[in-house]
Scaffold this motif. Sequence first.
Motif, PDB file in Angstrom:
ATOM      1  N   ASN A 220      25.840  26.504   6.144  1.00  0.00           N
ATOM      2  CA  ASN A 220      26.143  25.130   6.528  1.00  0.00           C
ATOM      3  C   ASN A 220      26.455  25.042   8.022  1.00  0.00           C
ATOM      4  O   ASN A 220      27.141  24.145   8.472  1.00  0.00           O
ATOM      5  CB  ASN A 220      27.304  24.596   5.700  1.00  0.00           C
ATOM      6  CG  ASN A 220      28.470  25.560   5.710  1.00  0.00           C
ATOM      7  OD1 ASN A 220      28.561  26.407   6.601  1.00  0.00           O
ATOM      8  ND2 ASN A 220      29.340  25.457   4.731  1.00  0.00           N
ATOM      9  N   THR A 221      25.912  26.007   8.797  1.00  0.00           N
ATOM     10  CA  THR A 221      26.339  26.129  10.194  1.00  0.00           C
ATOM     11  C   THR A 221      25.870  24.987  11.085  1.00  0.00           C
ATOM     12  O   THR A 221      26.429  24.789  12.153  1.00  0.00           O
ATOM     13  CB  THR A 221      25.848  27.454  10.821  1.00  0.00           C
ATOM     14  OG1 THR A 221      24.515  27.678  10.387  1.00  0.00           O
ATOM     15  CG2 THR A 221      26.729  28.607  10.410  1.00  0.00           C
ATOM     16  N   THR A 222      24.817  24.263  10.705  1.00  0.00           N
ATOM     17  CA  THR A 222      24.397  23.145  11.559  1.00  0.00           C
ATOM     18  C   THR A 222      24.474  21.819  10.796  1.00  0.00           C
ATOM     19  O   THR A 222      23.776  20.866  11.126  1.00  0.00           O
ATOM     20  CB  THR A 222      22.951  23.338  12.077  1.00  0.00           C
ATOM     21  OG1 THR A 222      22.072  23.451  10.948  1.00  0.00           O
ATOM     22  CG2 THR A 222      22.814  24.572  12.923  1.00  0.00           C
ATOM     23  N   ARG A 223      25.345  21.787   9.774  1.00  0.00           N
ATOM     24  CA  ARG A 223      25.409  20.588   8.941  1.00  0.00           C
ATOM     25  C   ARG A 223      26.328  19.551   9.585  1.00  0.00           C
ATOM     26  O   ARG A 223      27.538  19.528   9.371  1.00  0.00           O
ATOM     27  CB  ARG A 223      25.928  20.982   7.554  1.00  0.00           C
ATOM     28  CG  ARG A 223      25.597  19.985   6.474  1.00  0.00           C
ATOM     29  CD  ARG A 223      25.995  20.524   5.140  1.00  0.00           C
ATOM     30  NE  ARG A 223      27.397  20.902   5.147  1.00  0.00           N
ATOM     31  CZ  ARG A 223      28.007  21.521   4.140  1.00  0.00           C
ATOM     32  NH1 ARG A 223      27.344  21.852   3.070  1.00  0.00           N
ATOM     33  NH2 ARG A 223      29.291  21.817   4.214  1.00  0.00           N
ATOM     34  N   SER A 224      25.741  18.657  10.368  1.00  0.00           N
ATOM     35  CA  SER A 224      26.538  17.643  11.063  1.00  0.00           C
ATOM     36  C   SER A 224      26.930  16.537  10.089  1.00  0.00           C
ATOM     37  O   SER A 224      26.458  16.486   8.960  1.00  0.00           O
ATOM     38  CB  SER A 224      25.721  17.049  12.215  1.00  0.00           C
ATOM     39  OG  SER A 224      24.658  16.285  11.693  1.00  0.00           O
ATOM     40  N   LEU A 225      27.803  15.643  10.539  1.00  0.00           N
ATOM     41  CA  LEU A 225      28.270  14.543   9.682  1.00  0.00           C
ATOM     42  C   LEU A 225      27.099  13.708   9.165  1.00  0.00           C
ATOM     43  O   LEU A 225      27.043  13.356   7.991  1.00  0.00           O
ATOM     44  CB  LEU A 225      29.244  13.656  10.462  1.00  0.00           C
ATOM     45  CG  LEU A 225      30.633  14.265  10.681  1.00  0.00           C
ATOM     46  CD1 LEU A 225      31.345  13.585  11.840  1.00  0.00           C
ATOM     47  CD2 LEU A 225      31.472  14.158   9.414  1.00  0.00           C
ATOM     48  N   ASN A 226      26.146  13.391  10.060  1.00  0.00           N
ATOM     49  CA  ASN A 226      25.032  12.556   9.625  1.00  0.00           C
ATOM     50  C   ASN A 226      24.095  13.270   8.658  1.00  0.00           C
ATOM     51  O   ASN A 226      23.432  12.629   7.851  1.00  0.00           O
ATOM     52  CB  ASN A 226      24.243  12.041  10.839  1.00  0.00           C
ATOM     53  CG  ASN A 226      24.879  10.796  11.429  1.00  0.00           C
ATOM     54  OD1 ASN A 226      25.724  10.163  10.790  1.00  0.00           O
ATOM     55  ND2 ASN A 226      24.477  10.444  12.635  1.00  0.00           N
ATOM     56  N   ILE A 227      24.019  14.597   8.756  1.00  0.00           N
ATOM     57  CA  ILE A 227      23.186  15.344   7.798  1.00  0.00           C
ATOM     58  C   ILE A 227      23.800  15.223   6.403  1.00  0.00           C
ATOM     59  O   ILE A 227      23.092  14.991   5.412  1.00  0.00           O
ATOM     60  CB  ILE A 227      23.063  16.828   8.233  1.00  0.00           C
ATOM     61  CG1 ILE A 227      22.240  16.937   9.519  1.00  0.00           C
ATOM     62  CG2 ILE A 227      22.448  17.662   7.109  1.00  0.00           C
ATOM     63  CD1 ILE A 227      20.737  16.868   9.346  1.00  0.00           C
ATOM     64  N   ILE A 228      25.135  15.354   6.291  1.00  0.00           N
ATOM     65  CA  ILE A 228      25.771  15.187   4.971  1.00  0.00           C
ATOM     66  C   ILE A 228      25.647  13.752   4.508  1.00  0.00           C
ATOM     67  O   ILE A 228      25.455  13.489   3.319  1.00  0.00           O
ATOM     68  CB  ILE A 228      27.258  15.568   4.995  1.00  0.00           C
ATOM     69  CG1 ILE A 228      27.431  16.972   5.533  1.00  0.00           C
ATOM     70  CG2 ILE A 228      27.845  15.534   3.598  1.00  0.00           C
ATOM     71  CD1 ILE A 228      28.807  17.500   5.323  1.00  0.00           C
TER      72      ILE A 228
ATOM     73  N   THR B 180      33.728   8.352   9.818  1.00  0.00           N
ATOM     74  CA  THR B 180      34.244   9.510  10.554  1.00  0.00           C
ATOM     75  C   THR B 180      33.543   9.646  11.907  1.00  0.00           C
ATOM     76  O   THR B 180      34.193   9.935  12.919  1.00  0.00           O
ATOM     77  CB  THR B 180      34.061  10.797   9.728  1.00  0.00           C
ATOM     78  OG1 THR B 180      34.542  10.569   8.411  1.00  0.00           O
ATOM     79  CG2 THR B 180      34.798  11.952  10.351  1.00  0.00           C
ATOM     80  N   VAL B 181      32.227   9.420  11.933  1.00  0.00           N
ATOM     81  CA  VAL B 181      31.505   9.476  13.217  1.00  0.00           C
ATOM     82  C   VAL B 181      32.067   8.413  14.167  1.00  0.00           C
ATOM     83  O   VAL B 181      32.362   8.692  15.331  1.00  0.00           O
ATOM     84  CB  VAL B 181      29.981   9.258  13.024  1.00  0.00           C
ATOM     85  CG1 VAL B 181      29.269   9.258  14.363  1.00  0.00           C
ATOM     86  CG2 VAL B 181      29.385  10.326  12.122  1.00  0.00           C
ATOM     87  N   THR B 182      32.245   7.190  13.640  1.00  0.00           N
ATOM     88  CA  THR B 182      32.786   6.115  14.473  1.00  0.00           C
ATOM     89  C   THR B 182      34.164   6.490  15.008  1.00  0.00           C
ATOM     90  O   THR B 182      34.460   6.291  16.195  1.00  0.00           O
ATOM     91  CB  THR B 182      32.882   4.808  13.661  1.00  0.00           C
ATOM     92  OG1 THR B 182      31.618   4.567  13.035  1.00  0.00           O
ATOM     93  CG2 THR B 182      33.224   3.634  14.554  1.00  0.00           C
ATOM     94  N   ILE B 183      35.023   7.038  14.122  1.00  0.00           N
ATOM     95  CA  ILE B 183      36.371   7.403  14.553  1.00  0.00           C
ATOM     96  C   ILE B 183      36.306   8.482  15.643  1.00  0.00           C
ATOM     97  O   ILE B 183      37.030   8.411  16.640  1.00  0.00           O
ATOM     98  CB  ILE B 183      37.223   7.870  13.352  1.00  0.00           C
ATOM     99  CG1 ILE B 183      37.483   6.682  12.413  1.00  0.00           C
ATOM    100  CG2 ILE B 183      38.546   8.477  13.820  1.00  0.00           C
ATOM    101  CD1 ILE B 183      38.132   7.073  11.104  1.00  0.00           C
ATOM    102  N   LEU B 184      35.417   9.457  15.454  1.00  0.00           N
ATOM    103  CA  LEU B 184      35.266  10.499  16.480  1.00  0.00           C
ATOM    104  C   LEU B 184      34.953   9.876  17.834  1.00  0.00           C
ATOM    105  O   LEU B 184      35.549  10.240  18.853  1.00  0.00           O
ATOM    106  CB  LEU B 184      34.110  11.428  16.122  1.00  0.00           C
ATOM    107  CG  LEU B 184      34.373  12.675  15.293  1.00  0.00           C
ATOM    108  CD1 LEU B 184      33.113  13.532  15.225  1.00  0.00           C
ATOM    109  CD2 LEU B 184      35.495  13.472  15.923  1.00  0.00           C
ATOM    110  N   VAL B 185      34.020   8.914  17.830  1.00  0.00           N
ATOM    111  CA  VAL B 185      33.641   8.273  19.089  1.00  0.00           C
ATOM    112  C   VAL B 185      34.832   7.533  19.687  1.00  0.00           C
ATOM    113  O   VAL B 185      35.130   7.663  20.871  1.00  0.00           O
ATOM    114  CB  VAL B 185      32.449   7.313  18.871  1.00  0.00           C
ATOM    115  CG1 VAL B 185      32.183   6.494  20.127  1.00  0.00           C
ATOM    116  CG2 VAL B 185      31.210   8.092  18.484  1.00  0.00           C
ATOM    117  N   VAL B 186      35.544   6.778  18.837  1.00  0.00           N
ATOM    118  CA  VAL B 186      36.673   6.002  19.339  1.00  0.00           C
ATOM    119  C   VAL B 186      37.760   6.931  19.889  1.00  0.00           C
ATOM    120  O   VAL B 186      38.287   6.721  20.980  1.00  0.00           O
ATOM    121  CB  VAL B 186      37.245   5.092  18.227  1.00  0.00           C
ATOM    122  CG1 VAL B 186      38.537   4.433  18.682  1.00  0.00           C
ATOM    123  CG2 VAL B 186      36.222   4.033  17.839  1.00  0.00           C
ATOM    124  N   VAL B 187      38.053   8.000  19.135  1.00  0.00           N
ATOM    125  CA  VAL B 187      39.145   8.897  19.519  1.00  0.00           C
ATOM    126  C   VAL B 187      38.786   9.699  20.766  1.00  0.00           C
ATOM    127  O   VAL B 187      39.627   9.960  21.611  1.00  0.00           O
ATOM    128  CB  VAL B 187      39.494   9.840  18.341  1.00  0.00           C
ATOM    129  CG1 VAL B 187      40.384  10.958  18.789  1.00  0.00           C
ATOM    130  CG2 VAL B 187      40.143   9.051  17.238  1.00  0.00           C
TER     131      VAL B 187
END
Lengths: 278, 320
Positions: B270-278, B297-304
């Motif tokens: 799962n070494t390249t399994r990004s949030l959007n892949i899941i 979670t992606v949105t929160i990452l961007v905001v944070v």
Amino acid sequence: MKLRSTVFTRLRVIGLTLFAIPWVGIPIWMVIVNSFKTAGEAADLDLSLPKDWSVVENYMTVIVQGNYFQALGNSLLVSIPTILAVSLIGASAAWAFGRSRSKGLQFAFYVIALSMLLPPTLIPTIFLLRQMALDGTTLGYILVLIGTRMGVVVFLATGFVRSMPVDLEDAAAIDGASRFQVFVRIILPLLAPVLFVGSVILIITVWGDFFFAQFLIPGAGRETLPLSLYSFANSSAQSLRWNLVFAHVVMSGLPLVLAFLFAQKRVVGGLTEGALKG
Amino acid sequence: MKTRAASASIISETESSANLLLGKTGRPGLPLGRRLSRTGLWFALPAILFVGVFFVIPQVLNLRFAFSNWTTYSSEIKFNGLDNFASLIDQGYLFQSIGVTITYALIAMVAQNVISLILAYSLKDSTRVNGFFRSLFFLPVLLSPLAAGYIWRGLLAPDGPLNDFISLFIPGFDWAWLGETSTALASVALVDAWKWIGLTTLVYIAGINSVSKELLEAAIIDGANAWQTFWRVTFPMLAPAFTFNVVVTLVGAFSAYDVISATTGGGPGNTTRSLNIILRTQWGQGNFGTGSALGLTVTILVVVVAIPLVWYLRRREAKI
């Protein structure tokens, strides 16, 4: 001093060439030369010329089995309306944002600018399209692209409007031109360079979009070029047939590369001069 | 020291002339500028509607779906608190893929900005040779990220051109760059950087060329060498371009998906399994609630990450 600078220039060009060969040259060469080979030969993935040439077969397979022209048509059908709509709607909004001091409009400008930064959300978008009976349609996909890619153009154009003197607009208004005429005759032509830069950025992201396309327009008939490349590459059960995959990469990359070759001075010039205004 | 003072005065001069240009002084009283504010709404309305419906509403809906039990099988969408996040954590998906996504974004951002800065500095003058190289390095930008992924999957294959070249020095070298857990993530992130470097370079060139010639001449007259002029004069003046590029590359890479789809598909392991892949697999299984939670979670990452970063870099710009 003169001698030293010419030596420097030569060294710089040699350095750039040495960097460009593996960086761009070899990838392009590998793709093209292997797209001319038979499947067995291309499986070795080396850089030699083909022993058996299989150009027509490979490219015909892409065109026929890969439904190339349908995908090309779909990509154009998505990109052209999106870019026209974003440019026109974005320019008119930029004019309002650039000239008005209303608090409400300023707030709207910040929200639209924020849409450049925040990633659009996928699953709720599909839900929304479903409510509008537009999910899985090209129209739905285009509407989503217009709404989510507007930010860059509005942001660039608003900065540009703010740096323009208002005299021309005033003169036209005094001469009795309507608001709409001022927009079409004066604002749009003045914004042309910045809209061109915006369109370049748009076409690159819209033409290459795979993530949203995969969810919003599944199904064979509506496939754009990236979707066609993906399903084509994954159509063989075993490993990739490199000759065909690379032939598809060439064919799906060609339209933008050709357009770029025709307009490269304006594209590169526009991006190096106008990209960061505002 | 002198160059500092000189640059400060030039900045304040350009600022005041910019203010003049922007019409910050003396705008009131201009007839159209006034009247437009009343009818301006009509010109802004189409854009506001499009962004409102297709960008803002989905963001708001996502706040609801991320905390809901929505699946293919649920007859109605009901609030279920933090269940989606809890189940993603239980299955070991959440923190692992956040780690993958952040690592990917950092590698892509650093590689892209370092290489672009070097390229931009060597291509800053508008000569014919430089025009050729600028266009050449721009070619990968035109490819779809998916195509870039396939190209590098070929170049990095165990028996591909890169390993053939390395084999000239280390005979029999057949490392699977994309197939080994230690190199897969860095490799896909670098492919992402490769695809976009041409564009970032042009933005840096624009930044470098906006540095005033007088300022550079002043620095040279004061005895600064090329290295010093770059770090003391050019680089600080590049601040807006730097902010723009760092933020755009980082934020863009948080949505990592296309290059991974074409190369590793999330593996090895799962070494390249990004949030959007899941997100994609959760969607495929009909788990729309958990999918939305991953999107959030992606949105929160961007905001944070991005918003404090913009704030910090802007403040840094202001200090310089």
